[in-house]
Motif scaffolding. Structure first.
Motif, PDB file in Angstrom:
ATOM      1  N   LEU A 257       6.969 -25.972  17.519  1.00  0.00           N
ATOM      2  CA  LEU A 257       7.659 -27.104  16.901  1.00  0.00           C
ATOM      3  C   LEU A 257       8.885 -27.460  17.726  1.00  0.00           C
ATOM      4  N   TRP A 262      14.046 -28.701  13.455  1.00  0.00           N
ATOM      5  CA  TRP A 262      14.334 -27.658  12.483  1.00  0.00           C
ATOM      6  C   TRP A 262      15.409 -28.014  11.463  1.00  0.00           C
ATOM      7  N   THR A 313       5.851 -28.895   9.168  1.00  0.00           N
ATOM      8  CA  THR A 313       5.794 -28.084  10.386  1.00  0.00           C
ATOM      9  C   THR A 313       4.386 -28.078  10.957  1.00  0.00           C
TER      10      THR A 313
END
Length: 406
Positions: A257, A262, A313
């Motif tokens: 990712l 995040w 995600t």
């Protein structure tokens, strides 16, 4: 919110769990209507009172109404469920249980999941058990379902594929990630029963704290000397021991990712109801740097937060385990810093302050207004809090605000 805890310490089968839920107060007409909506005119449910190891229990006989029943694949069953006039939660739960059962059978027999063609999935009695259990839980209003470890039995059992070791392969596949033990000779857990427990129960845990309303006892067909062949369901209102709460920890290891995503992921999970969300740096196979995404969830939000993890995600799987959270009692006070009122979060235990922490976001905004480093404002806030008696060991003020500052 109503909690249901399944005691499968003597084993579990689909008809036993259905009987326990009916014994706990689920309406037989609602259960019969759901089963008839999927397989109209094929089966009849007949509850009766029996004794197992000297104790009263309810037995449910699933009686065929036709001599010849269709042989169905998972594809056939899925179509029946889609076409049936069922309440949405009942249909969704039944589909999830059948899908898990079909996946286990497909893995055991190395076949395509859509073409699984075994009695565990397609037989009328398994359809009655699974749809009946899902309808019974819905009728009882059980919103938080958990279960204890499952007794699976030991030895060998005769099957269409020969004498197989217990637990049989499908039960072993379905039990992955669940606490199991032998608990006696013979087969104690069936594939249908194991699928129902592991899919419908959100976690494997000891009996949760609850105000108990009723207990249901469901019997198996055998009366085994020395061991009650029953499943119990305890139904009540969840309660919490002082300062404690049940929780679920959801985790996923992710190495692909974009790191810039995040902060948004963590914020979105908190907004979706997570009690907390954080990242742990890890090193995965082939030396790949990665993160473990951890989400602390109230039991009732676990499904929604798990879905959010998949949506936000790149993970292909989420693992989870039950946890118990102990939190300080808390509230909010204020102190004057640079001519402004700055919130101070107070954590206290037995009437004494344990933590007194300035609220960071408010301190950051105040620092920006005065063109100061944030640490300078935080230091000033701590000093002002101490001067006002908001320090470790001091008595907690009786008039703490309960709502966080805007």
């Amino acid at each position: 919110m109503r909690a249901a805890w399944i005691d499968a310490s003597c084993g579990v089968a689909g008809d036993m769990l259905l009987a326990a839920l009916l014994d706990a107060g689920a309406g037989l007409p609602a259960v019969r209507a759901a089963v008839d909506a999927v397989v109209p005119g094929e089966v009849r449910l007949i509850p009766e009172q029996v004794r197992r190891a000297g104790m009263r229990a309810t037995l449910v006989r699933v009686v065929p109404e036709r001599r010849d029943h269709a042989h169905r694949t998972w594809r056939d069953v899925k179509a029946l469920l889609a076409a049936a006039a069922l309440p949405g939660p009942v249909r969704e739960s039944a589909v999830a249980v059948f899908a898990r059962l079909a996946q286990a059978e497909a893995r055991v027999h190395d076949t395509d999941v859509q073409d699984v063609h075994f009695h565990e999935v397609g037989a009328w009695d398994s359809i009655a058990d699974i749809v009946g259990v899902c309808a019974a839980l819905h009728d009882l209003g059980a919103t938080d379902v958990s279960a204890g470890p499952v007794a699976v039995g030991s030895g060998r059992v005769a099957t269409a594929h020969g004498r197989l070791p217990v637990p049989v392969p499908a039960v072993a596949e379905l039990a992955a990630g669940w606490d199991i033990f032998a608990g006696g000779e013979g087969e104690s857990a069936t594939p249908t029963g194991m699928a129902l427990v592991t899919v419908l129960a959100g976690r494997c845990s000891p009996l949760p704290a609850m105000r108990l309303h009723t207990t249901g006892v469901g019997a198996g067909s055998r009366d085994t000397p020395g061991r009650p062949n029953v499943v119990r369901v305890l139904l009540g209102t969840p309660t919490a021991e002082p300062g404690t709460a049940e929780a679920v920890v959801l985790e996923a290891n992710i190495d692909d990712l974009d790191p810039r995503a995040w902060p948004g992921v963590l914020s979105a999970l908190l907004e979706a109801g997570a009690s907390d969300a954080w990242l742990v740096p890890i090193l995965m196979k082939k030396g790949r740097p990665a993160h473990t995404l951890c989400v602390l969830s109230p039991p009732g939000r676990a499904d929604a937060l798990r879905a959010a993890m998949f949506r936000l995600t790149s993970t292909l799987g989420v693992r989870e385990h039950p946890a118990r959270k102990t939190a300080l009692e808390r509230g909010w006070a204020h102190t004057d810093v640079l001519g402004a009122r700055l919130p101070i979060k107070i954590g206290h235990l037995d009437g004494a302050i344990v933590q007194a922490t300035p609220e960071f976001e408010h301190a950051a905004r105040l620092a920006a207004r005065h063109d100061l480093p944030v640490r300078a404002v935080l230091d000033a806030a701590v000093a002002a809090a101490h001067a006002a008696g908001l320090a470790h060991g001091a008595p907690a003020p009786p008039d703490l605000a309960t709502d966080p500052p805007a």
